[in-house]
Enzyme design. Structure first.
Site, PDB file in Angstrom:
ATOM      1  N   HIS A 234      85.612  27.809 -97.180  1.00 12.32           N
ATOM      2  CA  HIS A 234      86.582  26.778 -96.785  1.00 12.32           C
ATOM      3  C   HIS A 234      86.837  25.784 -97.912  1.00 12.32           C
ATOM      4  CE1 HIS A 234      87.308  27.597 -92.549  1.00 12.32           C
ATOM      5  NE2 HIS A 234      86.014  27.835 -92.390  1.00 12.32           N
TER       6      HIS A 234
ATOM      7  N   ARG B 292      82.714  36.219 -96.489  1.00 14.36           N
ATOM      8  CA  ARG B 292      83.329  37.482 -96.107  1.00 14.36           C
ATOM      9  C   ARG B 292      83.422  38.422 -97.309  1.00 14.36           C
ATOM     10  NH1 ARG B 292      86.348  38.373 -91.419  1.00 14.36           N
ATOM     11  NH2 ARG B 292      86.532  36.605 -89.982  1.00 14.36           N
TER      12      ARG B 292
ATOM     13  N   GLY C 174      78.253  31.580 -91.781  1.00 10.38           N
ATOM     14  CA  GLY C 174      79.492  31.706 -91.030  1.00 10.38           C
ATOM     15  C   GLY C 174      80.736  31.647 -91.891  1.00 10.38           C
TER      16      GLY C 174
ATOM     17  N   TYR D 288      90.675  23.445 -89.574  1.00  9.88           N
ATOM     18  CA  TYR D 288      89.256  23.266 -89.260  1.00  9.88           C
ATOM     19  C   TYR D 288      88.955  21.808 -88.929  1.00  9.88           C
ATOM     20  CZ  TYR D 288      84.179  23.392 -89.633  1.00  9.88           C
ATOM     21  OH  TYR D 288      82.838  23.284 -89.368  1.00  9.88           O
TER      22      TYR D 288
ATOM     23  N   TYR E   7      79.959  36.438 -84.536  1.00  7.88           N
ATOM     24  CA  TYR E   7      80.583  36.099 -83.265  1.00  7.88           C
ATOM     25  C   TYR E   7      80.992  37.378 -82.539  1.00  7.88           C
ATOM     26  CZ  TYR E   7      80.996  31.818 -85.986  1.00  7.88           C
ATOM     27  OH  TYR E   7      80.733  30.740 -86.788  1.00  7.88           O
TER      28      TYR E   7
END
Length: 312
Positions: free
Chosen positions: A129, A162, A124, A8, A180
């Protein structure tokens, strides 16, 4: 601590990000109604986007009339946001758009302010992360507490992840994505890392397909997307790693971050949870309850008795 494997921040994911996102105009159309509806239902005007990435959500909100401050940990991602701000600097809303490189663990000092916002958003699947740096989720607790501190009394934190419960049970990430709509993603390879019998990391390897071979014509700069694709297959893959937050434990972290003075509404793929069948994403709307010190007795009663959750 498990060795980090994530592209990332190193620029590779940033280069391919517009391929991964897909058609920005269509994505915005599908997503805007949901996000704008929630923010309006809580009378939000000021928004802190703590995971702005290339700035796609922040731009959408600015265009909808919200006052937005944005930050991200990756300067590679922020290059696109800074570029957009510069190209639209003659528009007052974009000229006033503050963009920072910031670490969630030192958020207040990195932003240089103790200002509070009507809404803090982290969307998102961005929060996942952040790795568990100590093995007891102290880094997650600190980041969420920093988010909560920047929410005004009566304001909201909008955060998602998620459906890692499903991924851990099935061993594979779903290909559908509510944020997306890219047809350039040809495969997502899923790996689960265990430590002492417990899952501590999910690694997703994204494989992009050649835009020139796709049938769909996108509205936003097809030629630029084709220029991003390389003849070297390894250049068209990127790896992202995530901490696998389970639904129940993540809600508990949110409760703790707000000192158990918040209401939490959890959605599945933008729908009430009871209507969502095996959702790909969970979205949490956390409303910070005001105290007597914040508003006074009568105002607190009015704020806690009124509901802003009529956004379905």
């Amino acid at each position: 601590m498990v060795l980090e494997l994530d592209q990332y921040a190193d620029g590779k994911a940033a280069r391919l990000w517009s391929l991964y996102i897909g058609d920005q105009a269509q994505r915005t159309k599908n997503y805007k109604q949901f996000l704008k509806g929630i923010l309006n239902s809580y009378n939000c005007e000021t928004v802190l986007d703590v995971a702005c990435g290339t700035g796609i959500d922040s731009v959408m909100l600015i265009e909808e009339g919200f006052s937005v401050t944005s930050c991200d940990f990756s300067d590679k991602m922020l290059k696109s946001a800074w570029s957009t701000r510069w190209s639209r600097r003659k528009e007052p809303a974009f000229d006033n758009w503050d963009i920072y490189e910031a670490n969630w663990l030192t958020l207040t000092s990195d932003l240089g302010t103790e200002r509070q916002y009507d809404a803090v958003i982290c969307l998102g699947n961005s929060f996942a992360h952040l790795p568990d740096l100590t093995g007891n989720q102290d880094s997650h607790r600190l980041a969420l507490k920093n988010f909560a501190d920047m929410v005004k009394p009566g304001g909201i934190l909008l955060i998602d992840h998620r459906n890692y419960d499903s991924i851990l049970d099935k061993g594979r990430a779903p290909t559908r994505n509510i944020y997306y709509n890219s047809q350039y993603v040809s495969d997502i390879k899923t790996s689960v890392v265990y430590q002492n019998g417990s899952p501590v990391k999910i690694i997703l390897d994204y494989v992009m397909s050649d835009p020139s071979t796709t049938e769909q014509k996108y509205e936003d700069n097809d030629r630029r997307k084709k220029s991003l694709f390389s003849t070297n297959p390894s250049d068209n893959e990127f790896t992202l790693s995530y901490y696998p937050h389970r639904l129940s434990s993540f809600r508990a972290l949110l409760e703790e971050a707000f000192d158990h003075r918040a209401t939490i509404t959890t959605l599945g793929d933008f729908q009430p949870l009871e209507q969502a069948q095996d959702p790909a994403f969970y979205i949490h709307v956390v409303r910070k309850l005001p105290t007597v010190e914040d508003l006074g007795v009568e105002e607190v009663w009015q704020a806690t008795s009124s509901s802003g959750e009529e956004f379905f």
